[in-house]
Design a protein around this motif. Structure first.
Motif, PDB file in Angstrom:
ATOM      1  N   UNK A  73       0.732  -1.371  -0.012  1.00  0.00           N
ATOM      2  CA  UNK A  73      -0.032   0.032   0.042  1.00  0.00           C
ATOM      3  C   UNK A  73       0.708   1.317  -0.193  1.00  0.00           C
ATOM      4  N   UNK A  74       1.880   1.254  -0.792  1.00  0.00           N
ATOM      5  CA  UNK A  74       2.929   2.383  -1.160  1.00  0.00           C
ATOM      6  C   UNK A  74       3.830   2.795   0.128  1.00  0.00           C
ATOM      7  N   UNK A  75       3.994   1.865   1.135  1.00  0.00           N
ATOM      8  CA  UNK A  75       4.740   1.969   2.482  1.00  0.00           C
ATOM      9  C   UNK A  75       5.815   0.849   2.334  1.00  0.00           C
ATOM     10  N   UNK A  76       7.119   1.015   2.645  1.00  0.00           N
ATOM     11  CA  UNK A  76       8.040   0.196   2.663  1.00  0.00           C
ATOM     12  C   UNK A  76       8.088  -0.897   4.028  1.00  0.00           C
ATOM     13  N   UNK A  77       8.245  -2.146   3.827  1.00  0.00           N
ATOM     14  CA  UNK A  77       8.252  -2.831   5.011  1.00  0.00           C
ATOM     15  C   UNK A  77       9.552  -3.919   5.029  1.00  0.00           C
ATOM     16  N   UNK A  78      10.138  -3.980   6.061  1.00  0.00           N
ATOM     17  CA  UNK A  78      11.552  -4.800   6.059  1.00  0.00           C
ATOM     18  C   UNK A  78      11.004  -6.164   6.630  1.00  0.00           C
ATOM     19  N   UNK A  79      11.545  -7.216   6.034  1.00  0.00           N
ATOM     20  CA  UNK A  79      11.426  -8.603   6.344  1.00  0.00           C
ATOM     21  C   UNK A  79      12.319  -8.947   7.278  1.00  0.00           C
ATOM     22  N   UNK A  80      12.003  -9.493   8.696  1.00  0.00           N
ATOM     23  CA  UNK A  80      13.069  -9.808   9.585  1.00  0.00           C
ATOM     24  C   UNK A  80      13.041 -11.297  10.293  1.00  0.00           C
ATOM     25  N   UNK A  81      11.820 -11.987   9.496  1.00  0.00           N
ATOM     26  CA  UNK A  81      11.470 -13.191   9.903  1.00  0.00           C
ATOM     27  C   UNK A  81      10.514 -13.823   8.587  1.00  0.00           C
ATOM     28  N   UNK A  82      10.348 -15.254   9.055  1.00  0.00           N
ATOM     29  CA  UNK A  82       9.256 -15.803   7.858  1.00  0.00           C
ATOM     30  C   UNK A  82       7.922 -15.249   8.193  1.00  0.00           C
ATOM     31  N   UNK A  83       7.524 -14.397   7.147  1.00  0.00           N
ATOM     32  CA  UNK A  83       6.390 -13.494   7.032  1.00  0.00           C
ATOM     33  C   UNK A  83       6.293 -12.777   8.195  1.00  0.00           C
ATOM     34  N   UNK A  84       7.362 -11.927   8.567  1.00  0.00           N
ATOM     35  CA  UNK A  84       7.319 -11.089   9.620  1.00  0.00           C
ATOM     36  C   UNK A  84       7.823  -9.961   9.089  1.00  0.00           C
ATOM     37  N   UNK A  85       7.464  -8.731   9.027  1.00  0.00           N
ATOM     38  CA  UNK A  85       8.111  -7.483   8.672  1.00  0.00           C
ATOM     39  C   UNK A  85       7.803  -6.276   9.603  1.00  0.00           C
ATOM     40  N   UNK A  86       8.615  -5.353   9.472  1.00  0.00           N
ATOM     41  CA  UNK A  86       8.576  -3.991  10.176  1.00  0.00           C
ATOM     42  C   UNK A  86       8.360  -2.796   9.449  1.00  0.00           C
ATOM     43  N   UNK A  87       7.437  -2.000   9.781  1.00  0.00           N
ATOM     44  CA  UNK A  87       7.350  -0.805   8.955  1.00  0.00           C
ATOM     45  C   UNK A  87       8.408   0.074   8.819  1.00  0.00           C
ATOM     46  N   UNK A  88       8.670   0.698   7.780  1.00  0.00           N
ATOM     47  CA  UNK A  88       9.863   1.568   7.518  1.00  0.00           C
ATOM     48  C   UNK A  88       9.495   2.753   8.484  1.00  0.00           C
ATOM     49  N   UNK A  89       8.244   3.129   8.876  1.00  0.00           N
ATOM     50  CA  UNK A  89       7.833   4.240   9.815  1.00  0.00           C
ATOM     51  C   UNK A  89       8.506   3.981  11.343  1.00  0.00           C
ATOM     52  N   UNK A  90       8.567   2.763  11.547  1.00  0.00           N
ATOM     53  CA  UNK A  90       9.038   2.276  13.009  1.00  0.00           C
ATOM     54  C   UNK A  90      10.576   1.830  13.003  1.00  0.00           C
ATOM     55  N   UNK A  91      11.151   1.773  11.746  1.00  0.00           N
ATOM     56  CA  UNK A  91      12.656   1.297  11.658  1.00  0.00           C
ATOM     57  C   UNK A  91      13.339   1.801  10.624  1.00  0.00           C
ATOM     58  N   UNK A  92      14.515   1.648  10.397  1.00  0.00           N
ATOM     59  CA  UNK A  92      15.248   1.967   9.156  1.00  0.00           C
ATOM     60  C   UNK A  92      16.499   0.950   8.772  1.00  0.00           C
ATOM     61  N   UNK A  93      16.778   1.087   7.563  1.00  0.00           N
ATOM     62  CA  UNK A  93      17.630   0.116   7.146  1.00  0.00           C
ATOM     63  C   UNK A  93      19.264   0.779   6.848  1.00  0.00           C
ATOM     64  N   UNK A  94      20.161  -0.164   7.517  1.00  0.00           N
ATOM     65  CA  UNK A  94      21.721   0.339   7.507  1.00  0.00           C
ATOM     66  C   UNK A  94      22.393  -0.833   7.003  1.00  0.00           C
ATOM     67  N   UNK A  95      23.759  -0.451   6.767  1.00  0.00           N
ATOM     68  CA  UNK A  95      24.791  -1.372   6.295  1.00  0.00           C
ATOM     69  C   UNK A  95      26.124  -1.199   7.434  1.00  0.00           C
ATOM     70  N   UNK A  96      26.665  -2.262   7.817  1.00  0.00           N
ATOM     71  CA  UNK A  96      27.829  -2.188   8.808  1.00  0.00           C
ATOM     72  C   UNK A  96      28.973  -1.529   8.120  1.00  0.00           C
ATOM     73  N   UNK A  97      29.773  -0.728   8.680  1.00  0.00           N
ATOM     74  CA  UNK A  97      30.902  -0.097   7.802  1.00  0.00           C
ATOM     75  C   UNK A  97      31.756   0.807   9.103  1.00  0.00           C
ATOM     76  N   UNK A  98      32.515  -0.361   9.647  1.00  0.00           N
ATOM     77  CA  UNK A  98      33.454   0.075  10.675  1.00  0.00           C
ATOM     78  C   UNK A  98      34.600   0.870  10.309  1.00  0.00           C
ATOM     79  N   UNK A  99      34.884   1.889  10.644  1.00  0.00           N
ATOM     80  CA  UNK A  99      35.961   2.891  10.145  1.00  0.00           C
ATOM     81  C   UNK A  99      35.933   4.075  11.015  1.00  0.00           C
ATOM     82  N   UNK A 100      37.416   4.631  10.977  1.00  0.00           N
ATOM     83  CA  UNK A 100      37.828   5.908  11.577  1.00  0.00           C
ATOM     84  C   UNK A 100      37.634   6.961  10.592  1.00  0.00           C
ATOM     85  N   UNK A 101      36.902   8.185  10.682  1.00  0.00           N
ATOM     86  CA  UNK A 101      36.806   9.382   9.541  1.00  0.00           C
ATOM     87  C   UNK A 101      37.371  10.254  10.196  1.00  0.00           C
ATOM     88  N   UNK A 102      37.640  11.504   9.496  1.00  0.00           N
ATOM     89  CA  UNK A 102      38.027  12.777   9.889  1.00  0.00           C
ATOM     90  C   UNK A 102      37.171  13.609   9.094  1.00  0.00           C
TER      91      UNK A 102
END
Length: 166
Positions: A73-102
């Protein structure tokens, strides 16, 4: 000499034995995408693939492997289990990237939250070093790196000093 012959014989025997093992296929949906989901709401309701609430929730700051993203219905959902999703309004997506920045700029760098809302009372000083562990991306593909809990800066304002692969 006899010992070497026995070792060679067993090595050949093992090689032949492994060649007869069956090949196992893995479904693509069983492999993680490399992205994770972080719950940003106090309590995030879980939904099924049709967008129906399951009556279960996940606590704030819990992190999950992302299976896939679905638009319901026009809203993104993130699958976290078998037929279990979280709404993008309650969560967000990220990628691991450990680093030191300046901080590369000559001016203070604005800090944003995971929703890309700028903080009015926090900024990073020029030339300072920070540890970052994850990256998030806007809808337009602009990357932001995390420097503190729910505090992100635009990647174009910083230079990577060192990178640690996990």
């Amino acid at each position: 000499m006899k010992r070497k012959v026995i070792v060679v014989f067993f090595t050949i025997l093992l090689g032949i034995g492994f060649s007869f093992l069956p090949i196992q296929s893995v479904k693509a949906e069983s492999v993680t995408s490399g992205y994770y989901v972080d719950v940003s709401a106090h309590s995030a309701e879980m939904y099924n693939s049709a967008g129906v609430a399951l009556g279960k929730s996940e606590p704030e700051n819990s992190c999950w492997y992302l299976g896939r993203t679905a638009t319901i219905d026009g809203k993104d959902y993130y699958q976290i289990g078998t037929d279990e999703y979280l709404s993008s309004s309650d969560s967000y997506m990220y990628r691991d990237r450990p680093e030191v920045i300046r901080v590369e700029t000559d001016e203070d760098v604005p800090v944003y939250n995971h929703s890309f809302v700028e903080s009015s009372n926090v900024a990073l000083a020029p030339g300072t070093y920070w540890y970052s562990d994850r990256v998030i991306t806007t809808q337009d593909g602009m990357p932001f790196v995390r420097v503190s809990t729910d505090e992100y800066v635009g990647m174009w304002n910083v230079i990577q000093q060192s990178f640690t692969e996990r």
